[in-house]
Scaffold this active site. Sequence first.
Site, PDB file in Angstrom:
ATOM      1  N   CYS A   2      -2.991  33.609 -21.882  1.00 11.79           N
ATOM      2  CA  CYS A   2      -3.006  34.930 -21.182  1.00 11.79           C
ATOM      3  C   CYS A   2      -3.556  35.234 -19.992  1.00 11.79           C
ATOM      4  CB  CYS A   2      -3.429  35.987 -22.094  1.00 11.79           C
ATOM      5  SG  CYS A   2      -3.060  35.745 -23.964  1.00 11.79           S
ATOM      6  N   ARG A  50      -0.268  39.235 -22.170  1.00  8.38           N
ATOM      7  CA  ARG A  50      -0.309  38.189 -23.443  1.00  8.38           C
ATOM      8  C   ARG A  50       0.710  37.145 -23.423  1.00  8.38           C
ATOM      9  NH1 ARG A  50       0.230  39.451 -29.879  1.00  8.38           N
ATOM     10  NH2 ARG A  50      -0.817  37.647 -30.521  1.00  8.38           N
ATOM     11  N   ASN A  77      -8.380  34.754 -23.063  1.00  8.61           N
ATOM     12  CA  ASN A  77      -7.386  33.735 -22.610  1.00  8.61           C
ATOM     13  C   ASN A  77      -7.790  32.226 -23.250  1.00  8.61           C
ATOM     14  OD1 ASN A  77      -5.600  31.996 -21.317  1.00  8.61           O
ATOM     15  ND2 ASN A  77      -7.029  31.761 -19.650  1.00  8.61           N
ATOM     16  N   GLY A  78      -6.905  31.780 -24.164  1.00  4.91           N
ATOM     17  CA  GLY A  78      -7.252  30.529 -24.811  1.00  4.91           C
ATOM     18  C   GLY A  78      -6.905  30.569 -26.185  1.00  4.91           C
ATOM     19  N   ASP A 102      -7.002  34.250 -33.587  1.00  7.37           N
ATOM     20  CA  ASP A 102      -8.211  33.519 -33.329  1.00  7.37           C
ATOM     21  C   ASP A 102      -8.891  34.816 -32.673  1.00  7.37           C
ATOM     22  OD1 ASP A 102      -6.690  33.414 -31.253  1.00  7.37           O
ATOM     23  OD2 ASP A 102      -7.431  31.579 -30.809  1.00  7.37           O
ATOM     24  N   SER A 374      -0.618  17.617 -23.588  1.00 10.04           N
ATOM     25  CA  SER A 374      -0.643  16.875 -22.364  1.00 10.04           C
ATOM     26  C   SER A 374      -1.992  15.988 -22.297  1.00 10.04           C
ATOM     27  CB  SER A 374      -0.571  17.635 -21.022  1.00 10.04           C
ATOM     28  OG  SER A 374      -0.671  16.963 -19.832  1.00 10.04           O
ATOM     29  N   GLY A 375      -1.689  14.809 -21.504  1.00 11.89           N
ATOM     30  CA  GLY A 375      -3.010  13.697 -21.719  1.00 11.89           C
ATOM     31  C   GLY A 375      -3.718  13.872 -20.620  1.00 11.89           C
TER      32      GLY A 375
END
Length: 615
Positions: A2, A50, A77-78, A102, A374-375
């Site tokens: 977000c 959001r 955010n997260g 969460d 993603s790496g």
Amino acid sequence: MCGIVGWIDWENDLTSQTSTLKQIADTLCHRGPDAQGEWLSRHAALAHRRLEVIDPANGGQPMLYQVGQRTYALTYNGELYNFRELKRELETRGYRFRTQSDTEVLLAAYAEWGEDCVQHFNGIFAFGLWDEQRQQLLLARDHLGVKPLYYAQRGNTILFGSELKALLAHPLIKAEVDVRGLVELFAFRHTPGSAIYRDIHELRPAHKAVCNHNGMRISRYWSLHSEPHTDDLPTTAEHIRTLLRDIVKRQLIADVPVVAMLSGGLDSSGLTALAAAEFKQEGKQLHTYSIDYVDSAQHFQGSSIRPSLDAPWVQRVSDYAGTMHHTVTVDTPELIENMLVPLHAYDLPGVGQGWASLYLLFKRMKQDAKVALSGESADEVFGGYPWFHSEAAFNAQTFPWMAEMATTRGSRHSRSLMAWLAPDVAQKVNPLEYMNQQYRSAIAEVPRLDGEGAREARMREIFYLNLTYFLPMLLDRKDLMSMATGFEVRVPFCDYRLVEYVWNIPWEMKTTGNIEKGILREALTGILPDDARKRKKSAYPTSQNPTYVNAVRDWTLEIVNDANAPAQSLMNTQVVRAVAEGKVPGLPDEATAFLCERVIQTNEWLKDYHVTLSV
């Protein structure tokens, strides 16, 4: 994922500032296109834009939480990857929950543990939490700094947000850049905590800030600890394998489709294989995505950092893991058309096609999903870059990637990347002493291990520099380019448990098999086919099509020939013209494109952001 905004003022009443708050928050609509919200009290105003990933129906923000007479408000955010375990623990302590989000778990964790709640989190996060009764703000950022958080203080006011543009939209904040900011922007990029603009700061990774009418107290809540590594090679590889399986499983949790990035390199391939296995257990097929360029095979020139094309390896891993793969192919016109996207995402001059192509990849992925794996950070955690294996970088008393650049590309090439600045500006920006100062400060932070040999101690320094100074650039790129299209990208190799464990593995074991990231390759035995598992590292691909270099040259010449172009005040016109006209002997196309991109983006930045330079 977000966009968050906060405005705290202990002296003035903010309850009538809804309109201004919305205008500021609307600068972040790209980060959160699905929903929006604002909450205001007398001295606190929070806003949220959001992207719905967890509990879409009930996870709206800013979220309020009440315990007795206490009221807490959160803009966040997260993702907390351990929120289910935390929720169960908090329920045993008497807490009850009305949502499956969460966000509510984070609020309850604060109610239980106060500012120490961050000690209980495993995830990627940046948040502002207002304690109404205490009239106190808690800001916090995740362990590795995956999610951004900027703040500024102006008198009795504190402002914070996910991106610089949110702060710059407030009437109290001006786009001012002094000499130190220019050094950071053009020569260093960047000191942890710096945000380039004068008196705007970035909350450092693994830090929290407690703000009240007495001021701001910033502290570090997590750091690496050096201690002897006692596990043998098989045990170490198995522990990494077990951690990665757990990490990937946690990071696949979402109420929306999840996909994966796949370059055919070790890092993304390993994550893809693990994620695909989880999908198969649920009877689903993982979708994977890679970037390519029109006529890439025709124009490809192998180098030490890009020894091979990705495409054959992408197909090899996709076939092995059983994924449905999608190749996103872009051409020069698209790269040029989107050249300025990184600038407007970063609110600072970016790196050009390396960012723009990633944006185009994410934009295509967003059509099918909202979340990807993603790496990023595997090279920093396990030691994959060439400068981890370079004696020149090992012996240099500077940042290793800078020493490596001077060695592999030549000091003349390295100097040319600064030569575009006007002589008087270059003299003021002179980065050498500043860089040395930052290097000494960074080295002083390294957690030492008593009795460690000189070589291991130096390698520990190199790892620390990469984790704290190099990795932030890649995480910024990943966050800003993905969120510019309202897309969440998760980075399993940034799980702090993995970083803590690998930190203490001796260099000899990290390079087992006499190859970069040898211990990770060992951990992925049986998860990847051996040929893919042993593929030599190849950097993120860029277009080598000469039409791209020609296009940025032409654009740069337009700026050189425009007497009113804002960048004229900074650049050495003679040098820039020579580069754009291809009259600098021996200057590689890659360096030419980089310099032209920098001129183009700087010119647009000065114009669009009305930047005041104090040099």
